[in-house]
Design an enzyme around this catalytic site. Structure first.
Site, PDB file in Angstrom:
ATOM      1  N   GLY A 105       0.823  -1.204   0.000  1.00 42.61           N
ATOM      2  CA  GLY A 105       0.000   0.000   0.000  1.00 42.61           C
ATOM      3  C   GLY A 105       0.856   1.252   0.000  1.00 42.61           C
ATOM      4  O   GLY A 105       1.971   1.257   0.547  1.00 42.61           O
ATOM      5  N   VAL A 106       0.359   2.281  -0.632  1.00 41.56           N
ATOM      6  CA  VAL A 106       1.056   3.579  -0.679  1.00 41.56           C
ATOM      7  C   VAL A 106       0.085   4.639  -0.183  1.00 41.56           C
ATOM      8  O   VAL A 106      -1.095   4.661  -0.597  1.00 41.56           O
ATOM      9  CB  VAL A 106       1.554   3.880  -2.118  1.00 41.56           C
ATOM     10  N   ARG A 142       4.199   8.219  -7.668  1.00 43.55           N
ATOM     11  CA  ARG A 142       5.478   8.935  -7.624  1.00 43.55           C
ATOM     12  C   ARG A 142       6.622   7.931  -7.450  1.00 43.55           C
ATOM     13  O   ARG A 142       7.706   8.291  -7.008  1.00 43.55           O
ATOM     14  CB  ARG A 142       5.468   9.952  -6.483  1.00 43.55           C
ATOM     15  N   GLY A 143       6.341   6.688  -7.781  1.00 45.75           N
ATOM     16  CA  GLY A 143       7.422   5.690  -7.788  1.00 45.75           C
ATOM     17  C   GLY A 143       7.646   4.973  -6.470  1.00 45.75           C
ATOM     18  O   GLY A 143       8.622   4.227  -6.328  1.00 45.75           O
ATOM     19  N   LEU A 163       5.810   2.505  -5.002  1.00 44.81           N
ATOM     20  CA  LEU A 163       5.668   1.048  -5.163  1.00 44.81           C
ATOM     21  C   LEU A 163       6.831   0.485  -5.984  1.00 44.81           C
ATOM     22  O   LEU A 163       7.357  -0.585  -5.675  1.00 44.81           O
ATOM     23  CB  LEU A 163       4.333   0.689  -5.842  1.00 44.81           C
ATOM     24  N   SER A 164       7.248   1.201  -7.001  1.00 44.90           N
ATOM     25  CA  SER A 164       8.366   0.707  -7.822  1.00 44.90           C
ATOM     26  C   SER A 164       9.598   0.484  -6.950  1.00 44.90           C
ATOM     27  O   SER A 164      10.296  -0.532  -7.079  1.00 44.90           O
ATOM     28  CB  SER A 164       8.696   1.711  -8.933  1.00 44.90           C
ATOM     29  N   SER A 205      -5.006  -6.604  -5.831  1.00 39.48           N
ATOM     30  CA  SER A 205      -6.240  -5.843  -5.609  1.00 39.48           C
ATOM     31  C   SER A 205      -6.825  -5.362  -6.931  1.00 39.48           C
ATOM     32  O   SER A 205      -8.032  -5.184  -7.060  1.00 39.48           O
ATOM     33  CB  SER A 205      -5.961  -4.636  -4.706  1.00 39.48           C
ATOM     34  N   TYR A 216       0.383  -5.401 -11.364  1.00 39.76           N
ATOM     35  CA  TYR A 216       1.571  -6.219 -11.144  1.00 39.76           C
ATOM     36  C   TYR A 216       2.242  -6.780 -12.390  1.00 39.76           C
ATOM     37  O   TYR A 216       3.346  -7.310 -12.302  1.00 39.76           O
ATOM     38  CB  TYR A 216       1.247  -7.351 -10.163  1.00 39.76           C
ATOM     39  N   PHE A 273      -4.472 -14.237   0.555  1.00 40.44           N
ATOM     40  CA  PHE A 273      -3.576 -13.638   1.555  1.00 40.44           C
ATOM     41  C   PHE A 273      -3.219 -12.236   1.173  1.00 40.44           C
ATOM     42  O   PHE A 273      -2.332 -11.624   1.535  1.00 40.44           O
ATOM     43  CB  PHE A 273      -2.324 -14.508   1.775  1.00 40.44           C
TER      44      PHE A 273
HETATM   45  C1  LIG Z   1      -0.409  -7.954  -2.926  1.00 39.60           C
HETATM   46  C2  LIG Z   1      -1.229  -6.786  -2.439  1.00 39.60           C
HETATM   47  O1  LIG Z   1      -1.047  -6.351  -1.336  1.00 39.60           O
HETATM   48  S1  LIG Z   1      -2.380  -6.127  -3.456  1.00 39.60           S
HETATM   49  C3  LIG Z   1      -2.769  -4.536  -2.771  1.00 39.60           C
HETATM   50  C4  LIG Z   1      -2.214  -3.412  -3.589  1.00 39.60           C
HETATM   51  N1  LIG Z   1      -2.561  -2.147  -2.940  1.00 39.60           N
HETATM   52  C5  LIG Z   1      -3.657  -1.393  -3.281  1.00 39.60           C
HETATM   53  O2  LIG Z   1      -4.412  -1.680  -4.193  1.00 39.60           O
HETATM   54  C6  LIG Z   1      -3.901  -0.188  -2.412  1.00 39.60           C
HETATM   55  C7  LIG Z   1      -4.299   1.048  -3.209  1.00 39.60           C
HETATM   56  N2  LIG Z   1      -3.264   1.464  -4.143  1.00 39.60           N
HETATM   57  C8  LIG Z   1      -2.037   1.855  -3.740  1.00 39.60           C
HETATM   58  O3  LIG Z   1      -1.670   1.838  -2.576  1.00 39.60           O
HETATM   59  C9  LIG Z   1      -1.098   2.336  -4.830  1.00 39.60           C
HETATM   60  O4  LIG Z   1      -1.829   3.026  -5.796  1.00 39.60           O
HETATM   61  C10 LIG Z   1      -0.304   1.201  -5.518  1.00 39.60           C
HETATM   62  C11 LIG Z   1       0.456   0.396  -4.461  1.00 39.60           C
HETATM   63  C12 LIG Z   1      -1.230   0.239  -6.278  1.00 39.60           C
HETATM   64  C13 LIG Z   1       0.656   1.804  -6.534  1.00 39.60           C
HETATM   65  O5  LIG Z   1       1.609   2.562  -5.852  1.00 39.60           O
HETATM   66  P1  LIG Z   1       2.352   3.803  -6.550  1.00 39.60           P
HETATM   67  O6  LIG Z   1       3.418   4.244  -5.627  1.00 39.60           O
HETATM   68  O7  LIG Z   1       1.336   4.770  -7.002  1.00 39.60           O
HETATM   69  O8  LIG Z   1       2.985   3.075  -7.824  1.00 39.60           O
HETATM   70  P2  LIG Z   1       4.173   3.690  -8.716  1.00 39.60           P
HETATM   71  O9  LIG Z   1       4.143   5.183  -8.651  1.00 39.60           O
HETATM   72  O10 LIG Z   1       5.463   3.041  -8.348  1.00 39.60           O
HETATM   73  O11 LIG Z   1       3.701   3.201 -10.135  1.00 39.60           O
HETATM   74  C14 LIG Z   1       4.481   2.446 -10.993  1.00 39.60           C
HETATM   75  C15 LIG Z   1       3.752   2.246 -12.285  1.00 39.60           C
HETATM   76  O12 LIG Z   1       2.582   1.456 -12.046  1.00 39.60           O
HETATM   77  C16 LIG Z   1       1.419   2.146 -12.523  1.00 39.60           C
HETATM   78  N3  LIG Z   1       0.343   1.841 -11.581  1.00 39.60           N
HETATM   79  C17 LIG Z   1       0.382   1.978 -10.240  1.00 39.60           C
HETATM   80  N4  LIG Z   1      -0.796   1.604  -9.699  1.00 39.60           N
HETATM   81  C18 LIG Z   1      -1.590   1.212 -10.727  1.00 39.60           C
HETATM   82  C19 LIG Z   1      -2.921   0.740 -10.778  1.00 39.60           C
HETATM   83  N5  LIG Z   1      -3.668   0.596  -9.671  1.00 39.60           N
HETATM   84  N6  LIG Z   1      -3.425   0.436 -11.986  1.00 39.60           N
HETATM   85  C20 LIG Z   1      -2.668   0.591 -13.106  1.00 39.60           C
HETATM   86  N7  LIG Z   1      -1.392   1.044 -13.095  1.00 39.60           N
HETATM   87  C21 LIG Z   1      -0.869   1.358 -11.914  1.00 39.60           C
HETATM   88  C22 LIG Z   1       1.803   3.597 -12.504  1.00 39.60           C
HETATM   89  O13 LIG Z   1       1.028   4.352 -13.383  1.00 39.60           O
HETATM   90  C23 LIG Z   1       3.256   3.539 -12.921  1.00 39.60           C
HETATM   91  O14 LIG Z   1       3.319   3.376 -14.326  1.00 39.60           O
HETATM   92  P3  LIG Z   1       4.579   3.847 -15.209  1.00 39.60           P
HETATM   93  O15 LIG Z   1       5.732   2.988 -14.764  1.00 39.60           O
HETATM   94  O16 LIG Z   1       4.158   3.576 -16.603  1.00 39.60           O
HETATM   95  O17 LIG Z   1       4.776   5.272 -14.862  1.00 39.60           O
END
Ligand SMILES: CC(=O)SCCNC(=O)CCNC(=O)[C@H](O)C(C)(C)COP(=O)(O)OP(=O)(O)OC[C@H]1O[C@@H](n2cnc3c(N)ncnc32)[C@H](O)[C@@H]1OP(=O)(O)O
Length: 421
Positions: free
Chosen positions: A96-97, A104-105, A107-108, A131, A136, A421
């Protein structure tokens, strides 16, 4: 590239995020960030973790902005049934972020660090429940199978006359606590029979059997099939009572069904399908090839919807590809792209046969070019690499090589996880 520092933290490429391991005392704050990101109640998560802890604190990663936690990623150490038997698999979770830090990177940065940590622990594979389907793939995870939600209307709830029925079997209802030992035994026996399953520890069971508060949530109960030698199967389910203009519209919601024999399965299906005051029986999660359709008198009346369950990732490509069985001899040079686990990127010669497999780095011309996520999808033997070639996202340099590898990887029984999980 990720630069590791002496204190174990790392900074992700050009980004400002520091990622480091968390501690148990930081867990409540990490959980606050995670639950806010997921839009789920913090107190419930805290209570679950206090009463039935499953988190491994030494596998929690935190992304920081200064001292502030802005992102989390966690992992479980599973022994999961894989092609070839039980294998260590990192069960990625708790991602989660904080909402004002998204895109803003963060999760990356977490993913890069987590993959390096998983590899350092010697786990060749990672798995997760996503989610959302769009997250992924870019991190190298693929969808290797689907699970099915199947519903049957009461009026069409009939099995074939030749379905195996054993009059010596009886079905009894039990409270989850009464039936727990038998359920644990039957589930342990079932785990090796389908790829994707893992044995549940005591806290996983407790979590699964704890009813969440809610107005409509009927109590969880168990249907147990008894045979001459003891219980042979169970169905964990709830009953939702509803009436509409004087007509019963109840639902049976089946969370899990485990049967040691075909006749025990039939006894459970018939019990669940034929309850009184019910309009519909819903099997929330079944394997793609579950026998229900083969047993239904009218298979078209089994309304099925597939969903992606486990996503798989090869964390170490040579390690994972050499640690699974193959149906026939195959020799192929794979050219793999992997943005988040650079040690996998490059050309690998896979030489596999029914007696084992070897994978080594090579400079030879590639036969097949693909992303590591395609290998994650294909690894369990149910998703064809040929489909990625047809889609134009993988490249076949040697005609027919994808089909040959698909045949070598094929698994006749659909995988199933069943434990979110
Ligand atoms: C296994 C598990 O725990 S599943 C649970 C996952 N968590 C959630 O769904 C909680 C709600 N969402 C979040 O917390 C956040 O939006 C996250 C974790 C999904 C993404 O985190 P961020 O820090 O925004 O991701 P980050 O900025 O590193 O994005 C990397 C790339 O993924 C893409 N991306 C990130 N989230 C998503 C998404 N939900 N759908 C599509 N693309 C996405 C971004 O656009 C970015 O693309 P780019 O490389 O082409 O620029």
């Amino acid at each position: 590239m990720t630069g590791a520092r002496q204190d174990g933290s790392s900074r992700d490429g050009d980004s400002a995020w520091t990622v480091r391991g968390g501690t148990e005392s930081e867990h409540p704050e990490a959980l606050r960030v995670f639950t806010e990101a997921l839009n789920i109640p913090l107190q419930e998560e805290l209570r679950g973790e206090r009463e039935h802890p499953v988190i491994e604190h030494d596998r929690t990663l935190l992304a920081l902005d200064g001292d502030r936690i802005v992102g989390t990623a966690m992992a479980h150490s599973f022994e999961m049934t894989m092609p070839g038997g039980p294998r260590p698999v990192a069960g990625v979770t708790g991602v989660g972020v904080w909402p004002t830090y998204r895109r803003r990177g963060v999760l990356s940065a977490l993913m890069r660090r987590q993959l390096a940590d998983i590899r350092a622990r010697g786990e060749n594979l990672a798995a997760l429940w996503a989610s959302e389907g769009g997250i992924y793939g870019r991190f190298g995870y693929g969808v290797p199978f689907r699970e099915m939600r199947a519903s049957v209307q009461r009026v069409h709830a009939r099995l074939r006359p030749d379905a195996p029925r054993d009059p010596s079997l009886t079905v009894e209802l039990a409270e989850p606590a009464q039936a727990r030992e038998e359920m644990e035994r039957l589930h342990r026996q079932a785990v090796p029979t389908r790829v994707g399953q893992f044995p549940r520890g005591a806290n996983w069971w407790s979590r699964m059997l704890t009813d969440k508060p809610g107005p409509e949530a009927g109590r969880t109960r168990v249907a147990l099939v008894h045979g001459p030698d003891g219980p042979q199967g169970y169905a964990l389910h709830r009953l939702l009572s509803r009436w509409e203009v004087g007509l019963p519209q109840g639902q049976v919601m089946v969370r899990e069904l485990v049967a040691a024999t075909p006749a025990a399965r039939v006894a459970l299906y018939e019990h669940l399908l034929e309850r009184d005051l019910i309009a519909e029986t819903v099997f929330q999660s079944l394997p793609e090839d579950d026998p229900l359709t083969a047993l239904a008198a009218d298979p078209r009346r089994v309304d099925q919807h597939g969903f992606d369950a486990l996503w798989m990732r090869l964390v170490d490509v040579p390690g994972a590809l050499s640690d699974r069985p193959y149906n026939l001899g195959v020799e192929v040079v794979l050219e793999v792209t992997d943005r988040f686990a650079p040690w996998n990127a490059g050309r690998w010669r896979l030489k596999a046969g029914t007696g084992g497999a070897r994978v080594e780095a090579t400079d030879a011309a590639p036969d097949l070019g693909l992303d590591v996520s395609h290998l994650g999808a294909a690894y369990l033997g149910r998703v064809a690499l040929t489909a990625f070639v047809d889609a134009g996202v993988a490249t076949e340099y040697t005609p027919g090589v994808a089909a040959r590898l698909d045949t070598a990887l094929y698994a006749p029984r659909a995988p199933f996880c069943g434990t979110d999980f």
